[in-house]
Scaffold this motif. Structure first.
Motif: not given
Lengths: 670, 181
Positions: B72-79
């Motif tokens: 399970v990967n927590v991600f965001a485009s702003w990161c």
């Protein structure tokens, strides 16, 4: 291209630092044993100059990359954004680990350059040794940067836009806090280099103390200002009205400050009385050692803190090796050479020296206490204990009791004469001051309708210190005793260092008063308000008018309008904000503050209520006297600067006096 | 008499030893109270539709977990670090057949979409955690973070920060292999 040039400049600076750290030291040694030094001593100055030029080039290159928003460079992509205002693009240069290291070595090189340029009054071998030690320190840190923290590393492929600077750092107060802090930390490296050079030469005398004092004083002023700025920033930016949190990073700046303050005072004893030599040398070593520990502890992953930069285990090992080499090496040298530094001046326990020594002991004990509290979680973790954090209760219970006698002695000390003081005589001049202090406590008790006993005692202590300092100043001028014309003449003749002391001590009294009011008499109200609701806090009536959306250059904000009334009259409109920065989506609060000498009204906007009723959470604080903390800090810095401008300390003026006490190993330099 | 001058060096030696021990304690592996505990219960919607199109990512809930080993990967485009670890995630999904589920934290739908279209989509399913609430249930500290969940739906490992090549070969691949398909 710019990045590669910057990287290349750093490598050249490293090579020059190696030259500066080796040949001049070897040359000075050859000279001392009577052999030809082959011009190696003379290399120190040009090497220091070259090193500064190349590090300045690297710094300029990094600045250009940030201003030009070159996201193909890793640190730019991680710490800037195309919409970031220019001033924060510049402050972002040092807003992260790699860039702050560049700033660190830049300041170190600048100090080295100053010694090279203005140090013509230093004996040639001594200057070569001091610059050599500086070169070694610089080489260590440049090597560290090149191996583990290259600020010019590229990011392939380059992102279209950067991640933005941490919004908490997008603030004028914090933009310039690190440079001052670093000037302070790195400034102590001069005292350190002078101490090591003195240990190598085996000689500490009055002239040495006079060389060390201006550098230490300059560093102390910058560190004081840096700490005050950091504290001010935390006060208005973090949004809960506190000003000091005993966080490891704050402690890391306080410890060198305490030791540096002790060093300033013990150097006076060396200069005037030729005593406390080995102790002063030890303080000079410790002040910089704690600066190093302070700078690097939080970067190594050894301690976790809210301030901590991203940590990396490879860096930690390198930092530890560097710390052991610099601090361990200098302390071993101290153990070998310091026993031969015998002092000349004897003094009675009750004397100016005695008071300064007591100040020293209390300052270092306070520094040790803070250090213990900061490192205790680490020690416990190391022996397999539970993860704990040491909080304000520990520091309040240990630090404050050490500061109380400090303040008591500080007021009396300046009244004592050198060698043997007259305590009864000093006290006879302080009865009036004691009365004024009691009066101040009574006034506070009346004004704040009671309040904690500790607050009254602390305020009385601040008044005691302030009035005693002023009384001592009046005493020197012969005010109320001599003719006013005599007093004026005395005021004219009084050295600036004396004015400096008066200002610095009075400034501390103001800081104590401000800190007392802000921490012990603070009022706090948290409520959910609808537009039109009024709250009474600190004698003000605060009415929420409404909340609207506003747009900044790189953020969106909810902005509340609050009318502030006092005695039925409208005094101001406060507009606290809750911002969300576009690039990082990090929310921050911007408190609105009305500052008066009596205290600050501090307003923070919280969240909107979830049930669409139109209510907003607001937090209102009244922090009495807090502005005096910042004013007091500035007064302290002003005192330091005034003392720095004293003719006796002016660069070039002090010639080495061959009078008393060129004791020690009796190894002549030339 | 001379021993007292050795005292500072001796004290420093003790402090240095403590530092050295402190360094060996891995700060990257922040202890997680959730290790060996069942994954939290949650239900996340897909990345929202824009301009009347279809939502993206299919949504992600605790029912997706427990069928096999999964990340399970927590991600965001702003990161930015997410951008760094993205090739490793693509390689895990494509070359090693590891199931990866995404939690897209506090992102704008159009940005998240554009990001996945540009860099590739390694995820079986993606849930949009717009207010970060589910991330809190997972004990997420910052973005990116990655969890290994076993076939019984228990969290077995937590990785803080971007997954680098060495994390892939050194930790995650051996671990997923050991825990079974």
């Amino acid at each position: 291209m710019i990045a590669e040039l910057g990287h290349f400049a750093l490598i050249l600076a490293f090579v020059l630092a190696l030259v500066q750290g080796s040949l001049p030291l070897a040359g000075a040694h050859r000279h001392t044993v009577g052999r030809d030094d082959g011009g190696w001593i003379a290399l120190a100055g040009p090497a220091a100059l070259g090193q500064f030029v190349f590090i300045a080039l690297a710094f300029a290159a990094l600045t250009a990359l940030f201003v030009g928003a070159d996201f193909s460079v890793m640190v730019v992509a991680a710490n800037a954004n195309s919409q970031l205002p220019l001033i924060y693009k510049i402050s972002a240069v040092w807003g992260h680990h790699e860039g702050s290291m560049v700033l660190w070595v830049l300041i170190l090189a600048l100090f080295g350059l100053c010694v090279a340029v203005f140090g013509s009054n230093l004996p040639a071998t001594f200057r070569a040794r001091a610059l050599g030690v500086q070169g070694l320190i610089s080489a260590g840190f440049l090597f560290f940067m090149l191996l583990t923290s290259n600020p010019f590393a590229r990011l392939v492929p380059a992102p279209a836009d950067g991640r933005d600077l941490n919004p908490l750092l997008q603030d004028p107060g914090l933009a310039f806090h690190p440079p001052f802090l670093y000037v302070g930390y790195v400034g102590f490296s001069m005292a350190f280099s002078f101490a090591i050079a003195a240990l190598m030469e085996g000689r500490v005398d009055a002239a040495w103390a006079r060389w060390v004092r201006p550098w230490t004083l300059a560093a102390w002023c910058a560190l004081t200002l840096g700490i005050a700025m950091g504290s001010w920033w935390a006060y208005y930016e973090l949004g809960w009205g506190g000003f000091w949190f005993w966080d490891p990073v704050e402690n890391a700046s306080l410890i060198p400050w305490l030791v540096g303050t002790a060093l300033l005072h013990s150097a006076i004893v060396v200069e005037k009385r030729n005593a406390l030599k080995s102790w002063t040398v030890l303080l000079a070593i410790l002040a910089f050692s704690f600066s190093l520990i302070g700078t690097f502890l939080v970067r190594s992953g050894v301690l976790t803190s809210v301030h901590a930069f991203a940590t990396d285990p490879a860096r930690g090992v390198f930092i530890l090796v560097l710390l052991v080499a610099v601090i361990g090496g200098s302390l071993v040298l101290y153990a070998l050479r310091a026993p031969a530094l015998t002092g000349g001046g004897l003094f009675a326990p009750v004397s100016r020296e005695g008071a300064l020594l007591l100040n020293n002991l209390l300052m270092t004990a306070a520094a040790a206490t803070v250090l213990l509290g900061t490192l205790y979680p680490l020690f416990l973790d190391a022996v397999g204990g539970p993860k704990v954090s040491v909080g304000p209760p520990f520091f309040n219970a240990t630090f404050l009791p050490l500061m109380a006698p400090m303040v008591a002695v500080m007021a009396v000390g300046p009244f004592l004469s050198w060698k043997r003081g007259d305590l009864a005589g000093a006290f006879s001049r302080l009865y009036a001051v004691l009365g004024l202090a009691a009066l101040a406590a009574l006034a506070a008790w009346y004004f704040y309708r009671g309040g904690p006993v500790l607050a009254l005692v602390a305020l009385a202590a601040a008044a005691w210190l302030l009035f005693a300092t002023l009384a001592e100043f009046a005493d020197r001028l012969g005010l109320f005793r001599a003719h006013w014309r005599d007093s004026l003449e005395r005021a004219r003749r009084l050295p600036r260092a004396a004015y400096g002391m008066t200002l610095a001590h009075a400034g501390l009294a103001l800081v104590i008063a401000g800190a007392t009011g802000a921490s012990l008499w603070r009022e706090e109200h948290i409520q959910s308000s609808l537009p039109g609701d009024a709250v009474t806090v600190g004698g003000y009536e605060v009415i929420l008018e409404g909340v609207r959306q506003v747009e900044g250059p790189n953020y969106l904000a909810d902005q509340a309008q609050l009318t502030v009334r006092r005695d039925g009259r409208e005094v101001t409109l406060l507009e606290p904000e809750k911002r969300v920065y576009a690039a990082s989506a990090i929310p921050t609060t911007e408190a609105a503050i009305r500052t008066t000498g009596r205290g600050d009204l501090y307003v923070v906007l919280g969240d909107a209520s979830e049930d669409d009723s139109g209510a907003w959470t607001t937090r209102l604080f009244f922090t009495p006297l807090v502005v005096w903390m910042w004013i007091g800090s500035l007064v302290m810095v002003a005192g330091g600067l005034l003392s720095l401008s004293d003719r006796r300390l002016r660069v070039g003026a002090p010639r080495r006096r061959k009078t008393h006490g060129t004791s020690g190993l009796k190894k002549e330099t030339a | 008499m001379k021993w007292k001058f050795l005292l500072p060096a001796a004290i420093f030696a003790a402090v240095a030893v403590a530092f050295a021990v402190g360094l060996t304690l891995d700060s990257q592996r922040l202890p997680s109270a959730l290790i060996d505990q069942p994954a939290p219960q949650f239900e996340l919607p897909p990345i929202a539709a824009i301009d009347g199109g279809d939502p993206y990512g299919g949504g992600f809930s605790s029912r997706n977990l427990g069928g096999g080993v999964a990340l399970v990967n927590v991600f965001a485009s702003w990161c930015v670090p997410c951008r760094v670890e993205h090739p490793q995630l693509m390689s895990l999904a494509r070359d090693h057949g590891v199931s990866i589920f995404g939690i897209n934290q506090k992102d704008k739908p159009e940005n998240a979409r554009a990001w996945l279209e540009r860099h590739g989509d390694p995820y079986r399913a993606i849930g949009a955690d717009n207010d970060g609430r589910v991330s809190i249930d997972w004990g997420v500290y910052g973005v990116p973070e990655t969890f290994v969940v076993d076939a019984e739906g228990r969290i077995r490992y937590r990785h803080v920060g971007p997954i680098m090549e060495r994390d892939l070969t050194g930790t995650l691949l051996p671990m997923t292999a050991e825990l079974g398909p």
